[in-house]
Design an enzyme around this catalytic site. Structure first.
Site, short mmCIF file in Angstrom:
data_model
loop_
_atom_site.label_atom_id
_atom_site.label_comp_id
_atom_site.label_asym_id
_atom_site.label_seq_id
_atom_site.Cartn_x
_atom_site.Cartn_y
_atom_site.Cartn_z
CB THR A 185 1.56 48.81 -66.18
OG1 THR A 185 2.40 49.57 -65.33
CG2 THR A 185 2.35 48.45 -67.41
NE ARG A 213 8.30 52.76 -58.33
CZ ARG A 213 7.53 52.00 -59.12
NH1 ARG A 213 6.82 52.56 -60.09
NH2 ARG A 213 7.50 50.70 -58.98
CB VAL A 214 12.33 54.72 -62.81
CG1 VAL A 214 12.16 53.92 -64.10
CG2 VAL A 214 12.52 56.20 -63.12
N GLY A 215 9.88 52.47 -62.19
CA GLY A 215 9.59 51.05 -62.00
C GLY A 215 10.24 50.19 -63.06
CG ASP A 216 8.24 46.54 -63.92
OD1 ASP A 216 7.55 47.41 -63.34
OD2 ASP A 216 7.74 45.62 -64.58
CB THR A 236 1.36 44.91 -65.39
OG1 THR A 236 0.67 45.68 -64.39
CG2 THR A 236 0.58 43.63 -65.63
N GLY A 237 2.90 45.02 -62.52
CA GLY A 237 2.88 44.58 -61.12
C GLY A 237 3.85 45.39 -60.29
N GLY A 239 6.77 46.85 -59.45
CA GLY A 239 7.94 47.06 -60.30
C GLY A 239 9.27 46.69 -59.67
N1 ASP Z 1 5.04 47.85 -62.91
C1 ASP Z 1 4.62 49.22 -62.76
C2 ASP Z 1 5.61 49.97 -61.95
O1 ASP Z 1 6.15 49.42 -61.03
C3 ASP Z 1 3.29 49.34 -62.14
C4 ASP Z 1 2.29 48.30 -62.55
O2 ASP Z 1 2.46 47.62 -63.52
O3 ASP Z 1 1.29 48.15 -61.89
O4 ASP Z 1 5.83 51.14 -62.22
#
Ligand code: ASP
Length: 315
Positions: A185, A213-216, A236-237, A239
């Site tokens: 991200t 799919r939607v993340g954070d 980032t991480g 989500g």
């Molecule tokens: N946080 C992002 C998501 O879940 C992915 C990421 O940051 O690695 O879509």
């Protein structure tokens, strides 16, 4: 040589706490991830150069007296255009091999805009900003190509976003039947000379994720949050964990309600909402005075910020 992120459990939090250097402050990130195998020196230099370019894009806005919002957008656009990072061109692919992009912006005055499953805008972060500035809505899902061009943004074909490296990554994931997907991200936070703060985040999500799919990242308060006089955060991480823990808002809440300083708010939120739940990731943040905190419990994090010796890039 290629970059391969293995899924790894969270580790002890690593934190960089940088006191205000001047009347503006900026931090950018290029994603938190797992162990990086076979990162050649050449590739590492390319990641560092990309982070440095993004940092400079934001920094030059702030140095010229520009707003925190302009600075974070300039930095994120640079990373969206860089095929090495998981946003815009070169973003991670869905299970169907397509690209669905999420992005959000928020400024300290409380204005926010976001897009999810964006497939046409070359720079989703700018589309998110338009959602914010037009004011009618806050969050648009699957914005049409017509809307992208009508709002004055560049629309591109899917082929623009899709790189061979991401196709190879998807094939590796699908062949290995990995349950936990790889991620990345990009994002930025800034404090401008007028004391304003802003955050922006943009992503292709998790490689191999289901379509839809939607993340954070585009969810205000989860992956992206700013509050005037307090803090701006871009995450980032994994989500889903950031959404459950409402991580970026949780950091702001700890500062506001408990009176914690930014480093304590960040480390306690990561401990309680990520590490304790076996989730990994990281974030960049800046408080109202321009104190920058970068932290992650993932094995790696790509980021750039400035300390008293000059630019620091983490890869
Ligand atoms: N946080 C992002 C998501 O879940 C992915 C990421 O940051 O690695 O879509």
């Amino acid at each position: 040589m290629h970059v391969e992120e293995s899924v790894a459990p969270p580790r002890q939090t690593r934190i960089w706490d940088i006191p205000p250097q001047r009347d503006f402050a900026l931090a950018v990130h290029g994603g938190a991830g797992g162990r990086i195998l076979e990162l050649s020196q050449e590739k590492q230099a390319a990641f560092e150069a990309g982070l440095a370019r993004a940092y400079e894009a934001g920094r030059s806005v702030l140095a010229a007296g520009g707003s925190a919002l302009d600075a974070v957008c300039a930095a994120v656009v640079e990373l969206e255009n860089d095929h090495l990072f998981n946003a815009g061109r070169g973003a991670a692919l869905t299970a169907e091999g397509s690209v669905e992009l999420d992005a959000a912006v928020m400024d300290g005055a409380g204005a926010a805009g976001a897009v999810a499953a964006s497939r046409h805008a070359k720079n989703p972060v700018l589309l998110a900003r338009s959602v914010m500035e037009r004011g009618q809505h806050l969050f648009l899902v699957s914005p049409s190509e017509g809307l992208v061009t009508e709002w004055g943004h560049q629309a591109v074909a899917q082929a623009y976003f899709i790189t061979e490296a991401r196709q190879r990554q998807l094939a590796r994931i699908q062949n290995a039947r990995l349950v936990a997907p790889r991620h990345g991200t990009v994002g930025a936070v800034a404090r401008d000379a007028g004391g304003g703060v802003a955050a922006a985040t943009s992503t292709g999500g998790m490689a191999g994720q289901n379509c839809g799919r939607v993340g954070d990242s585009p969810i205000i308060g989860a992956g992206t949050y700013a509050r005037g006089g307090v803090v701006a955060v871009s995450c980032t991480g994994e989500g889903e964990a950031f959404i459950r823990g409402v991580v970026s808002h949780d950091i702001a809440a700890r500062m506001r309600y408990l009176g914690l300083a930014l480093p304590e708010a960040v480390t306690t939120t990561i401990a309680d909402e990520l590490t304790a739940k076996n989730a990994s990731g990281g974030l960049v943040s800046v408080d109202a005075d321009g104190r920058v905190v970068v932290a992650h419990n993932s094995p790696t994090m790509f980021a750039a910020f400035e300390d008293h010796d000059g630019l620091v890039t983490l890869t």
